[in-house]
Design an enzyme around this catalytic site. Structure first.
Site, short mmCIF file in Angstrom:
data_model
loop_
_atom_site.label_atom_id
_atom_site.label_comp_id
_atom_site.label_asym_id
_atom_site.label_seq_id
_atom_site.Cartn_x
_atom_site.Cartn_y
_atom_site.Cartn_z
CD GLU A 131 -2.85 1.08 0.11
OE1 GLU A 131 -3.73 0.22 0.08
OE2 GLU A 131 -2.69 1.93 -0.80
N GLY A 136 2.03 7.06 -0.79
CA GLY A 136 2.27 7.02 0.66
C GLY A 136 1.09 6.57 1.50
CD GLU A 192 16.15 11.69 -1.63
OE1 GLU A 192 17.31 11.63 -1.17
OE2 GLU A 192 15.16 11.22 -1.06
CE LYS A 207 5.64 7.46 -5.40
NZ LYS A 207 5.81 8.86 -4.99
N1 LIG Z 1 10.45 8.36 2.99
C1 LIG Z 1 9.22 8.39 2.52
O1 LIG Z 1 8.47 9.34 2.76
C2 LIG Z 1 8.70 7.23 1.71
C3 LIG Z 1 7.37 7.27 1.25
C4 LIG Z 1 6.86 6.18 0.53
C5 LIG Z 1 7.69 5.11 0.26
N2 LIG Z 1 8.99 5.13 0.69
C6 LIG Z 1 9.82 3.98 0.38
O2 LIG Z 1 10.20 3.35 1.61
C7 LIG Z 1 11.49 2.76 1.47
C8 LIG Z 1 12.41 3.29 2.57
O3 LIG Z 1 12.53 4.68 2.45
P1 LIG Z 1 13.18 5.59 3.60
O4 LIG Z 1 12.90 7.00 3.22
O5 LIG Z 1 12.81 5.09 4.95
O6 LIG Z 1 14.74 5.29 3.34
P2 LIG Z 1 15.97 5.62 4.31
O7 LIG Z 1 15.60 6.62 5.35
O8 LIG Z 1 17.13 5.90 3.42
O9 LIG Z 1 16.24 4.23 5.07
C9 LIG Z 1 16.80 3.12 4.44
C10 LIG Z 1 17.17 2.10 5.49
O10 LIG Z 1 17.67 0.93 4.83
C11 LIG Z 1 18.82 0.49 5.54
N3 LIG Z 1 19.71 -0.25 4.63
C12 LIG Z 1 20.38 0.20 3.55
N4 LIG Z 1 21.11 -0.78 3.01
C13 LIG Z 1 20.88 -1.87 3.76
C14 LIG Z 1 21.35 -3.20 3.73
N5 LIG Z 1 22.22 -3.62 2.78
N6 LIG Z 1 20.93 -4.06 4.68
C15 LIG Z 1 20.06 -3.68 5.65
N7 LIG Z 1 19.58 -2.42 5.72
C16 LIG Z 1 19.99 -1.54 4.79
C17 LIG Z 1 19.47 1.75 6.07
O11 LIG Z 1 20.30 1.39 7.18
P3 LIG Z 1 21.13 2.47 8.06
O12 LIG Z 1 20.07 3.34 8.70
O13 LIG Z 1 21.85 1.66 9.08
O14 LIG Z 1 22.00 3.21 7.12
C18 LIG Z 1 18.24 2.56 6.49
O15 LIG Z 1 17.85 2.26 7.79
C19 LIG Z 1 11.95 3.09 0.04
O16 LIG Z 1 11.62 2.03 -0.82
C20 LIG Z 1 11.13 4.31 -0.32
O17 LIG Z 1 10.92 4.44 -1.71
C21 LIG Z 1 9.50 6.15 1.41
#
Ligand SMILES: NC(=O)c1ccc[n+]([C@@H]2O[C@H](COP(=O)([O-])OP(=O)(O)OC[C@H]3O[C@@H](n4cnc5c(N)ncnc54)[C@H](OP(=O)(O)O)[C@@H]3O)[C@@H](O)[C@H]2O)c1
Length: 437
Positions: A131, A136, A192, A207
């Site tokens: 979802e 989001g 970003e 999306k």
């Molecule tokens: N942010 C949003 O508003 C949003 C909205 C909708 C969907 N999404 C989706 O949700 C997902 C996560 O987004 P996010 O914004 O939360 O990203 P983020 O803040 O960059 O977090 C990514 C996480 O993945 C971990 N990670 C990276 N490489 C890894 C590995 N090899 N093994 C284990 N863990 C690993 C990182 O660890 P460390 O913390 O230790 O570096 C971090 O905790 C993405 O697919 C994004 O497209 C995000």
């Protein structure tokens, strides 16, 4: 009470940490709603020492998300790492193959591997819930997958990227340039450091590819999407749109046409009075048109830790409520094997109204030459307006044309002709007009 549902969260960044926090803070409500406890029993990220703002001491730490995906100590694997390859793909694949339910917010992964992953999930009889991957916190996947049975979708379109909508909203409200708004978006954490993925339309395309599959029962084809970003939208376009009763939005549109399915991401002009034109800032919106329902518009927060966690937790709760042996619905609404190959409508056959802004030499005959190019290509004009290009440009004029419904091919031929006539002093601007209620 049934046994607790054991959740493993891979990725503890913006979304992952928020999900862990919501599962902790809302534990009593979730237990009542699901009829069982939901516990975080395992976590994985890169840095085991980083403070995640939530106590995860009771959860087992895994350095390797694939190992966590395969452990018998979890029932659900929640992938919140991101990226279409590497650890996100290998861990989701491993979890499904090991018979674990999966929840993900990863649109890039689904846009590339969604159908193959759905086949594995369906073969193994487990859920693959996503979802949060589109818009989001807006429950658009559930709406399309579950609440619209029997409806035939004719068009689905939406504002699917908060960064772009934030930039366009501020450009219009404050008369700022694209660059100034982008810098602010970066400062506020809405964009970003490398914003290309958002502003050039890739994120919207990912999306849209998922929505298209749900809407039309097609295999996901993210590489087939026509794409234009918003970086060449200027104040001149925003002002002209306003004068004509339109507002500029970056839309993703998927539409059934006689020649196939159109999938396109580009700046569009929507009537200022339409509902989607009222969606401002980082808010997202999805409009779905069907034969039975008519037009439905869902709008709400499309990103951010809490909003995204709301959708992820909803997906986890659905799994907690499901019972062993219960046959789950297919991942993309139809069994993955029945998703048809996508028949692409060529962009040249797109039919609609067009806004064309030309900056031309101020000399006799230019206006007539432009009108002739339009007529030669059977383009009927709703309006044609000429005014000074600006205070410092006495030798130039701006010509703004709005066409009645025509085709992309005709517009391209006409604009190519005008360019060859050598009257232009700047690149022509063409923006498609989208019908919206
Ligand atoms: N942010 C949003 O508003 C949003 C909205 C909708 C969907 N999404 C989706 O949700 C997902 C996560 O987004 P996010 O914004 O939360 O990203 P983020 O803040 O960059 O977090 C990514 C996480 O993945 C971990 N990670 C990276 N490489 C890894 C590995 N090899 N093994 C284990 N863990 C690993 C990182 O660890 P460390 O913390 O230790 O570096 C971090 O905790 C993405 O697919 C994004 O497209 C995000």
């Amino acid at each position: 009470m049934a046994e607790a549902l054991r959740v493993g969260i891979a990725g503890l960044g913006t979304v992952g940490a928020s999900v862990a926090r919501v599962l902790r803070d809302k534990a009593p409500e979730l237990t009542r709603q699901c009829g069982r406890e939901v516990v975080v029993s395992a976590v994985s990220a890169r840095d085991p020492k980083r403070d995640r703002g939530v106590d995860l001491g009771a959860a087992k730490w895994f350095d390797d998300p694939v190992a966590m995906a395969q452990t018998a100590e979890i029932d659900v694997f929640v992938e919140l790492i991101g990226g279409d390859e590497g650890p996100s793909h290998s861990s989701v694949k491993a979890a499904l193959e090991a018979g674990r339910h999966v929840v993900t917010a990863n649109k890039a992964l689904l846009a590339k591997h969604g159908v193959a992953l759905a086949e594995t999930a369906e073969k193994k009889g487990v859920l693959l819930n996503y979802e949060a991957a589109v818009a989001g916190g807006i429950p658009v996947i559930k709406t399309m997958r579950e609440a619209m049975a029997g409806n035939s979708v004719t068009r689905v379109f939406g504002i699917l990227n908060g960064t772009c909508n934030y930039i366009l909203t501020r450009m219009e409200a404050e008369g700022l340039s694209f660059d100034a708004c982008l810098k602010d978006a970066q400062r506020l954490g809405y964009a970003e450091a490398d914003p290309t993925f958002d502003i050039e339309g890739h994120d919207t395309a990912h999306k849209l590819s998922i929505l298209t599959s749900l809407a039309f029962g097609t295999r996901i084809a993210a590489n087939n999407i026509y794409m234009e970003g918003i970086s060449n939208i200027s104040q001149a376009d925003i002002r002209a749109a306003g004068d004509l009763g339109y507002r500029i939005k970056l839309l993703g549109v998927a539409q059934r046409t006689e020649s196939g399915i159109e999938q396109r991401v580009h700046p569009t002009m929507v009537p200022t009075a339409s509902v989607i034109a009222q969606v401002h800032g980082v808010t997202n919106a999805v409009a779905i048109e069907t034969d039975i329902l008519g037009e439905l518009l869902l709008s709400g927060p499309g990103a951010g830790g809490n909003a995204t966690a709301s959708a992820v937790v909803g997906d986890i709760a659905d799994i907690a409520k499901s019972r062993p042996g219960f046959q789950h619905g297919p991942v993309f609404g139809l069994p993955a094997k029945e998703l048809r190959p996508y028949k692409k409508a060529q962009m040249r056959s797109h039919a609609g109204g067009y806004f064309i802004r030309l900056t031309v030499h101020d000399r006799i005959g230019v206006f007539a030459a432009i009108a002739k190019r339009m007529a030669d290509n059977d383009i009927s004009l709703e309006s044609i307006v000429q005014h000074a290009a600006g205070p410092d440009t006495a030798l130039q004029k701006t010509v703004i044309l709005v066409t009645h419904e025509t085709t992309e091919a005709a517009v391209r031929r006409a604009v190519d002709g005008i360019t060859r006539d050598d009257h232009l002093t700047d690149k022509p601007q063409v923006i498609r007009i989208e019908r919206a209620e």
